[in-house]
Motif scaffolding. Sequence first.
Motif, short mmCIF file in Angstrom:
data_model
loop_
_atom_site.label_atom_id
_atom_site.label_comp_id
_atom_site.label_asym_id
_atom_site.label_seq_id
_atom_site.Cartn_x
_atom_site.Cartn_y
_atom_site.Cartn_z
N GLY A 43 0.78 -1.09 0.05
CA GLY A 43 -0.21 -0.08 0.17
C GLY A 43 0.89 1.12 0.06
N GLY A 44 0.13 2.39 -0.24
CA GLY A 44 0.95 3.45 -0.29
C GLY A 44 1.60 4.05 -1.30
N GLY A 45 1.22 3.67 -2.54
CA GLY A 45 1.49 3.92 -4.04
C GLY A 45 1.12 5.53 -4.18
N VAL A 132 4.03 5.67 11.15
CA VAL A 132 3.87 4.39 10.49
C VAL A 132 5.29 3.83 10.79
CG1 VAL A 132 3.80 3.17 8.61
CG2 VAL A 132 2.20 4.89 8.94
N ALA A 133 6.59 4.42 10.43
CA ALA A 133 7.91 4.05 10.53
C ALA A 133 8.18 3.68 12.04
CB ALA A 133 8.88 4.92 10.17
N VAL A 134 7.54 4.49 12.93
CA VAL A 134 8.17 4.06 14.16
C VAL A 134 7.02 2.86 14.81
CG1 VAL A 134 7.90 4.96 16.74
CG2 VAL A 134 8.53 6.58 14.86
N PHE A 135 6.02 2.89 14.44
CA PHE A 135 4.89 1.85 14.74
C PHE A 135 5.37 0.37 14.31
CE2 PHE A 135 1.07 -0.78 14.19
CZ PHE A 135 0.73 -0.80 15.32
N VAL A 136 5.93 0.25 13.10
CA VAL A 136 6.37 -1.06 12.48
C VAL A 136 7.88 -1.21 13.15
CG1 VAL A 136 7.16 -1.98 10.38
CG2 VAL A 136 5.25 -0.40 10.39
N LEU A 137 8.71 -0.23 13.30
CA LEU A 137 10.10 -0.46 13.74
C LEU A 137 10.20 -1.15 15.19
CD1 LEU A 137 12.05 2.32 12.10
CD2 LEU A 137 12.56 -0.11 11.77
N THR A 138 8.85 -0.53 16.06
CA THR A 138 9.15 -0.92 17.58
C THR A 138 8.23 -2.15 17.62
OG1 THR A 138 7.12 0.53 17.65
CG2 THR A 138 9.23 1.55 18.15
N ARG A 139 7.63 -2.73 16.51
CA ARG A 139 6.98 -4.12 16.47
C ARG A 139 7.57 -5.01 15.71
NH1 ARG A 139 4.04 -0.01 18.24
NH2 ARG A 139 2.56 -0.46 19.85
N VAL A 255 9.69 -5.88 5.04
CA VAL A 255 10.95 -5.08 4.35
C VAL A 255 10.63 -4.01 3.29
CG1 VAL A 255 12.96 -5.05 3.08
CG2 VAL A 255 12.74 -7.04 5.06
N VAL A 256 9.92 -4.45 2.48
CA VAL A 256 9.48 -3.30 1.47
C VAL A 256 8.72 -2.20 2.11
CG1 VAL A 256 8.15 -2.97 -0.52
CG2 VAL A 256 9.51 -4.92 -0.27
N LEU A 257 7.69 -2.45 2.92
CA LEU A 257 7.06 -1.48 3.85
C LEU A 257 8.00 -0.59 4.34
CD1 LEU A 257 3.81 -1.66 5.83
CD2 LEU A 257 5.75 -0.79 6.92
N LEU A 258 8.97 -1.10 5.13
CA LEU A 258 9.95 -0.05 5.92
C LEU A 258 10.82 0.82 4.80
CD1 LEU A 258 10.97 -2.27 8.85
CD2 LEU A 258 9.68 -0.19 8.98
#
Length: 276
Positions: A43-45, A132-139, A255-258
Amino acid sequence: MRLATAGLVGAVGLGRMRPVDPLSLTTLLSAAALAGWVDAVVGGGGLLLLPALLLGAPGVPVATALGTNKLAAIFGTSTAAVTYARRTKLDWAVAGPAAGLAVLTAGLGAALAGAVPAGAYRPVVLVVLVSVAVFVLTRPRLGVVSRPERRTPTRVVVAVAVAGLGIALYDGLIGPGTGTFLVLAFTALLGSDFVHASAMAKVVNAGTNLGALVVFAATGHVWWLLGAAMAVCNIAGAAVGARMALRRGAGFVRVVLLVVVLALVGKLGYDQWMAA
């Protein structure tokens, strides 16, 4: 090619806009293909395509850029949704009602889109991306492994409301990042892995795109020929992206999301403070 693209301007009654030159047109079509791939995977295109439209078509109103983006995106998300539906099991109890609500709510957001000033777009998206980045990186385990025990009736209702009301309203009003937010909502609320969350997100995102597109079209804010050309490229990118996500699994999607989110944070941050 310049003459042909000049005709696109007249198609939406925006004669004050400058024609799209061949280089900008090539960039827009390439961005549409890449956006389709990104959209299908995480997502996010729209975070790629909407800024490309605003830069590649100087003078285009924000509402018209949003409407043209929706025209291209609805074909890509629909292609990805069909690909996922054929190859994985979709949770229709969530995706169906959320998509139905999303058509109406995104349409409401699109009707209000003209009230959002152009200068507000970049900082809003930047804040959302950092979150979003913080949310994914911390989980680190989020979305990598499915946790079906989290899928309770109450969480299903909450997920439908968040996706079909809150995120859909954002999509019609602003747009970029909607697919990513849907993926994160389904993983966080329902314990879905990233692949199955992406599958549901595509169905709901097709609904948000449809609702918003109807309103933008009714108000004359769609650049039809340019949007149709970008749609072809978006479809190609989406088909490739969905197949790659299904083949490589949730770890690849994470990985792609980050990578996408962090790259866009850097780009938008530079544009906001360094290039101003």
